[in-house]
Scaffold this motif. Structure first.
Motif, PDB file in Angstrom:
ATOM      1  N   SER A  38      42.961  37.424  39.751  1.00 39.95           N
ATOM      2  CA  SER A  38      42.344  36.487  38.811  1.00 39.95           C
ATOM      3  C   SER A  38      40.933  36.183  39.294  1.00 39.95           C
ATOM      4  O   SER A  38      40.535  36.617  40.375  1.00 39.95           O
ATOM      5  CB  SER A  38      43.102  35.161  38.822  1.00 39.95           C
ATOM      6  OG  SER A  38      44.303  35.252  38.134  1.00 39.95           O
ATOM      7  N   THR A  51      36.452  30.741  35.574  1.00 35.99           N
ATOM      8  CA  THR A  51      36.592  31.096  34.153  1.00 35.99           C
ATOM      9  C   THR A  51      36.036  29.987  33.257  1.00 35.99           C
ATOM     10  O   THR A  51      35.322  30.262  32.289  1.00 35.99           O
ATOM     11  CB  THR A  51      38.078  31.355  33.818  1.00 35.99           C
ATOM     12  OG1 THR A  51      38.555  32.361  34.707  1.00 35.99           O
ATOM     13  CG2 THR A  51      38.277  31.811  32.388  1.00 35.99           C
ATOM     14  N   GLU A 116      36.819  37.821  36.682  1.00 41.06           N
ATOM     15  CA  GLU A 116      37.839  38.697  37.268  1.00 41.06           C
ATOM     16  C   GLU A 116      37.189  39.952  37.852  1.00 41.06           C
ATOM     17  O   GLU A 116      37.595  40.454  38.893  1.00 41.06           O
ATOM     18  CB  GLU A 116      38.858  39.107  36.200  1.00 41.06           C
ATOM     19  CG  GLU A 116      40.077  38.238  36.012  1.00 41.06           C
ATOM     20  CD  GLU A 116      39.850  36.799  35.609  1.00 41.06           C
ATOM     21  OE1 GLU A 116      38.780  36.488  35.061  1.00 41.06           O
ATOM     22  OE2 GLU A 116      40.747  35.969  35.843  1.00 41.06           O
ATOM     23  N   ARG A 185      44.529  32.838  27.955  1.00 43.46           N
ATOM     24  CA  ARG A 185      44.368  32.188  29.261  1.00 43.46           C
ATOM     25  C   ARG A 185      45.587  32.443  30.144  1.00 43.46           C
ATOM     26  O   ARG A 185      46.712  32.462  29.663  1.00 43.46           O
ATOM     27  CB  ARG A 185      44.149  30.681  29.109  1.00 43.46           C
ATOM     28  CG  ARG A 185      42.835  30.257  28.472  1.00 43.46           C
ATOM     29  CD  ARG A 185      41.585  30.735  29.205  1.00 43.46           C
ATOM     30  NE  ARG A 185      41.430  30.337  30.574  1.00 43.46           N
ATOM     31  CZ  ARG A 185      40.680  29.329  31.014  1.00 43.46           C
ATOM     32  NH1 ARG A 185      40.054  28.567  30.164  1.00 43.46           N
ATOM     33  NH2 ARG A 185      40.554  29.097  32.307  1.00 43.46           N
ATOM     34  N   GLY A 186      45.328  32.650  31.402  1.00 48.08           N
ATOM     35  CA  GLY A 186      46.420  32.955  32.327  1.00 48.08           C
ATOM     36  C   GLY A 186      46.849  34.419  32.248  1.00 48.08           C
ATOM     37  O   GLY A 186      47.856  34.830  32.827  1.00 48.08           O
ATOM     38  N   SER A 188      46.031  37.212  33.524  1.00 48.72           N
ATOM     39  CA  SER A 188      46.127  38.163  34.649  1.00 48.72           C
ATOM     40  C   SER A 188      47.584  38.462  34.987  1.00 48.72           C
ATOM     41  O   SER A 188      47.898  39.533  35.510  1.00 48.72           O
ATOM     42  CB  SER A 188      45.418  37.606  35.883  1.00 48.72           C
ATOM     43  OG  SER A 188      44.077  37.331  35.574  1.00 48.72           O
TER      44      SER A 188
HETATM   45  N1  ASP Z   1      41.028  33.418  34.917  1.00 49.04           N
HETATM   46  C1  ASP Z   1      41.760  33.408  33.688  1.00 49.04           C
HETATM   47  C2  ASP Z   1      42.165  31.982  33.356  1.00 49.04           C
HETATM   48  O1  ASP Z   1      41.764  31.053  34.028  1.00 49.04           O
HETATM   49  C3  ASP Z   1      42.922  34.323  33.678  1.00 49.04           C
HETATM   50  C4  ASP Z   1      43.929  34.134  34.779  1.00 49.04           C
HETATM   51  O2  ASP Z   1      43.654  33.483  35.788  1.00 49.04           O
HETATM   52  O3  ASP Z   1      45.028  34.659  34.646  1.00 49.04           O
HETATM   53  O4  ASP Z   1      42.848  31.771  32.398  1.00 49.04           O
END
Ligand code: ASP
Length: 438
Positions: A38, A51, A116, A185-186, A188
């Motif tokens: 990430s 991010t 990333e 979001r999230g 990764s």
């Molecule tokens: N950096 C991105 C986020 O904050 C993706 C991730 O961390 O999975 O959503």
């Protein structure tokens, strides 16, 4: 040699200290060959996630507000890691390219994806692994929907050329235009899962800052027991009800190939964490895997004598919700009554209109509305095979003086949903937990 795919979340790549932990983890097992990262997350309470800063940079650029200082904050985070760990990598070239593209008006996805990208460039150099970009490998259709089979082919083909590699999470590109496209979001977590499938990994290790899932929310139950093994299906039920540890879409790619996920803690690497897998002897033996809950819901109940004989009654009720763009969670029915359980945020100011339409189209004898209901999911593979589960739940709640407003066993038989008043939410979870866990 076996193959393990690892994904490190934002807190695991937040600074040099965390990166040093990652190196130790990766180096300790030669099977740990493919690593997804990430962007750096928060280092402490009140800190910013890279991010989020990149989203802000783009917003400022679009509003003609100077963004250079903000971008400097971002690049300083990477430079600090590079110098702290003495990593031999040229980041300046990457920084210049980002500045250049931002000045020329690049897409939001491009600038945000650099979080990333830089993270992976840095980690690859630090671990001595190849850097493999996901641009052109993880691909999306015009509407931004992941093309999973095409992605799998492209990733497998490319990764077969690399013995060990680090890949950036969270993005890929549109198949047609080649432009960068972000996952949600999230995301990764999803990249890690796609990579695990593509290399046919023996396990997908998802490294984060908790030692796996707990049987209940620790803010509600003191010292809940950890979950050592859980099935994908149970996880889905618990996540839907608010237990969050993994991106929802991360399960699908590995599930297709039967690859277990192991949630691990970068800060406590000796903890075994939680294994998420298909149903097996380990998961099926247990009665209860976990409890999670959400609040507030609104329950609208329509009463009509002889409702069960009237063809199309439920459909008419659901058409009202469909026409108004409202999604519902449950529809428990009786012989002469029908309830719809709706997340209160879905209803907002539409409640009066829903009631009006129900009156018009359903001609009920009576309608009642119970606002502020909490739903609690009691989840476990063994629930269907165990006699007396509901009795145990109801007895525990009665003993704690919690009034049950609804109880419903899911047709997949791995969950029992209990509705109680929101004020009893925590007491109910505690009572059920204590009844099942010694
Ligand atoms: N950096 C991105 C986020 O904050 C993706 C991730 O961390 O999975 O959503």
């Amino acid at each position: 040699m076996g193959v393990k795919t690892l994904k490190f979340g934002g807190s695991s790549v937040a600074d040099g200290i965390q990166l040093a932990k990652i190196k130790e983890i990766v180096d300790s097992d030669p099977e740990r060959r493919y690593v997804v990262v990430s962007a750096p997350g928060k280092r402490f309470d009140g800190d910013s996630k890279i991010t989020d800063l990149l989203f802000m940079c783009k917003a400022q650029a679009d509003a003609n507000i100077p963004y250079e200082q903000l971008l400097q904050v971002v690049t300083d985070r990477y430079s600090a890691i590079k110098y702290n760990l003495d990593i031999d990598v040229d980041l300046d070239k990457c920084y210049d390219e980002i500045l250049d593209k931002l000045a020329k008006g690049c897409s939001e996805a491009y600038i945000v994806s650099r979080g990333e990208y830089l993270s992976a460039v840095l980690v690859a150099a630090y671990l001595g692994y190849d850097f493999v970009d996901t641009e052109g490998l993880i691909v999306f259709d015009k509407k931004g929907r992941l093309l999973s089979e095409e992605t799998n082919e492209r990733l497998s083909k490319e990764l077969a050329k690399h013995e060990r590699a680090v890949l950036p999470g969270f993005y890929g590109s549109y198949l047609e235009s080649g432009e960068i496209c972000l996952l949600s979001r999230g995301g990764s977590d999803v990249t890690g899962s796609l990579v695990a499938r593509a290399v046919d990994a023996d396990i997908y290790e998802n490294w984060t800052d908790v030692s796996g899932l707990l049987m209940a929310d620790p803010r509600v139950v003191t010292n809940p027991k950890p979950i050592d093994t859980i099935s994908y299906m149970e996880l889905r039920e618990l996540s839907y009800m608010g237990a969050s540890v993994l991106h929802e879409d991360a399960v699908f790619p590995v599930r297709l190939s039967n690859i277990p996920i192991n949630i691990r803690n970068t800060n406590a690497p000796d903890d075994p964490g939680t294994i998420i897998t298909t149903e097996n002897e380990q998961t099926s033996g247990k009665v209860l895997s976990g409890i999670a809950g959400k609040t507030p819901f609104t329950v609208i109940t329509v009463y009509k004598n002889m409702m069960n004989k009237e063809i199309g009654y439920v459909r008419r009720a659901l058409t009202v919700l469909e026409d108004m763009g409202i999604s519902f969670d449950h529809i428990p029915t009786g012989i002469d009554s029908l309830s719809v359980v709706i997340e209160s945020s879905e209803l907002e100011d539409k409640l009066e209109d829903v009631l009006h339409e129900f009156e018009q189209r359903l001609h009920p004898d009576e309608i009642t509305v119970v606002p502020d209901i909490a739903l609690i999911a009691v989840v476990g593979m063994g629930l269907s095979r165990t006699v007396g589960v509901s009795a145990k739940i109801t007895a525990a709640l009665a003993e704690s003086k919690v009034n049950i407003r609804m109880i419903n066993q899911g047709t997949n038989e791995i969950n029992v949903i209990v509705g109680v008043e929101s004020k009893d939410f925590k007491a109910a979870i505690r009572a059920i937990y204590n009844a099942f866990v010694d």
